[in-house]
Design a protein around this motif. Sequence first.
Motif, mmCIF file in Angstrom:
data_model
loop_
_atom_site.group_PDB
_atom_site.id
_atom_site.type_symbol
_atom_site.label_atom_id
_atom_site.label_comp_id
_atom_site.label_asym_id
_atom_site.label_seq_id
_atom_site.Cartn_x
_atom_site.Cartn_y
_atom_site.Cartn_z
ATOM 1 N N GLU A 46 0.852 -1.187 0.000
ATOM 2 C CA GLU A 46 0.000 0.000 0.000
ATOM 3 C C GLU A 46 0.892 1.242 0.000
ATOM 4 N N GLN A 47 0.310 2.372 -0.377
ATOM 5 C CA GLN A 47 1.111 3.590 -0.543
ATOM 6 C C GLN A 47 1.863 3.975 0.736
ATOM 7 N N TRP A 101 5.338 4.250 -7.386
ATOM 8 C CA TRP A 101 4.251 3.484 -6.773
ATOM 9 C C TRP A 101 2.993 3.772 -7.556
ATOM 10 N N VAL A 102 2.230 2.724 -7.862
ATOM 11 C CA VAL A 102 1.026 2.889 -8.667
ATOM 12 C C VAL A 102 0.077 1.726 -8.394
ATOM 13 N N LEU A 103 -1.207 1.989 -8.572
ATOM 14 C CA LEU A 103 -2.180 0.900 -8.608
ATOM 15 C C LEU A 103 -2.055 0.252 -9.973
ATOM 16 N N ASP A 104 -1.392 -0.879 -10.033
ATOM 17 C CA ASP A 104 -1.040 -1.516 -11.307
ATOM 18 C C ASP A 104 -2.189 -2.383 -11.809
ATOM 19 N N LYS A 137 -3.428 -3.800 -8.354
ATOM 20 C CA LYS A 137 -2.647 -4.081 -7.158
ATOM 21 C C LYS A 137 -1.769 -2.876 -6.849
ATOM 22 N N PRO A 138 -1.617 -2.523 -5.586
ATOM 23 C CA PRO A 138 -0.701 -1.439 -5.232
ATOM 24 C C PRO A 138 0.741 -1.943 -5.297
ATOM 25 N N CYS A 139 1.498 -1.432 -6.219
ATOM 26 C CA CYS A 139 2.854 -1.936 -6.450
ATOM 27 C C CYS A 139 3.892 -0.834 -6.318
ATOM 28 N N ALA A 141 -6.299 7.920 -6.632
ATOM 29 C CA ALA A 141 -4.978 7.369 -6.319
ATOM 30 C C ALA A 141 -3.921 8.004 -7.216
#
Length: 392
Positions: free
Chosen positions: A193-194, A216-219, A228-230, A305
């Motif tokens: 998570e972020q 960081w991104v919601l991929d 997914k948060p990556c 996001a």
Amino acid sequence: MANMDHALQTAIDQVQSARADGQALCLRGGGSKDFLGRSHGALLDTRTLCGILSYEPTELVVTVGCGTPLAELEAVLAEQGQCLPFEPPHLRWSLPSTEQASTATVGGMLAAGLAGPARASVGGVRDYVLGLKLVNGLGQHLSFGGQVMKNVAGYDVSRLMVGARGTLGLLTEVSLKVLPRAPAEATLCFVLEQAQALEHLHRWGGQPLPLNASCWVLDDSVAGVDAKPCLFVRLRGAVAAVEAACQKMLAEVPGQRLDPAQASADWELCRNQQLPFFTRPPAPDAQLWRLSLPQTAPVVRLPSAPFVEWHGGLRWLWALPGAAQEVQTAAREAGGSAAIFVPGTEPVAAQAHALTPADAALARVSQRLKASFDPKGLFNPGLSPDANQSRA
């Protein structure tokens, strides 16, 4: 050199003629940064001021005409195993979707002052400018700085031009420090998570690790799979240092090491804002915001996001036009600033300058500089240096 001399004299003549006639000039290279704002006035095309004027690979210095295509300069450096470490982006927001080749120029790189994923680790554009030449509003061809790092005579005017958007003068040539490409590189991916991602980045940043870039991104790049948060972290440096860092970081946080070829391609897409986050706005009228924050800033409450770069220092956000006050307030409370980067479907001229206002002291300095370099306001009227480039 003869072609460069002729192009320079032609440009000087155009500036002097515009000054005599009281005519504004729009300085423009390849047009890749037009989305940041277009000025009015007669076009002065900088692309004739091109060519590699001198290059000493052993000295890590290159001098180049400011109209030179950025891709051409990078190709010459690559032949010698060298690069511009700050990874200037070849942006395409202003170009037709059918346009394949990069149109970015070295002068546009300086005028915009934008840097890529490695900015937080290696520095920005201004950190690699050794000296430059420009034509001021009086039609004088002036030289600042030189071709060495130890240059402390007076104000560092050459670096002042980075991010000035061509409002202080016509850039004609620049000397840049370049660096060898790192011998080793690796990209690690962690599902976090972020808040967790920022926490780990801050901790790793305080350790002797060869961190080079992060995002960081919601991929949601895999079809049919929920986002997914990556956190993606790129390591660059000596072979032993990169390998040791991979082992240490993967032992501390579960993750995986990505295929080098795929990771390299993805970082290039990140650099040029061609990843799905940038190419799939949530609505036709959504605006892309650029938030410049302290790296240590925590998660900021935003309408959607963000895409987080520079170890937390740069956060991109898609938001609808009505969210402007909310975004700017959130950035200010986090100790930073926010500006619309791409205005969506609204006309560029109407939105390009929706910047966080500069403080009064900075505004006065900018006005005095403008009066000194361009007293009649010939160059790029309507544009102003972007205060948000202070962390570019």
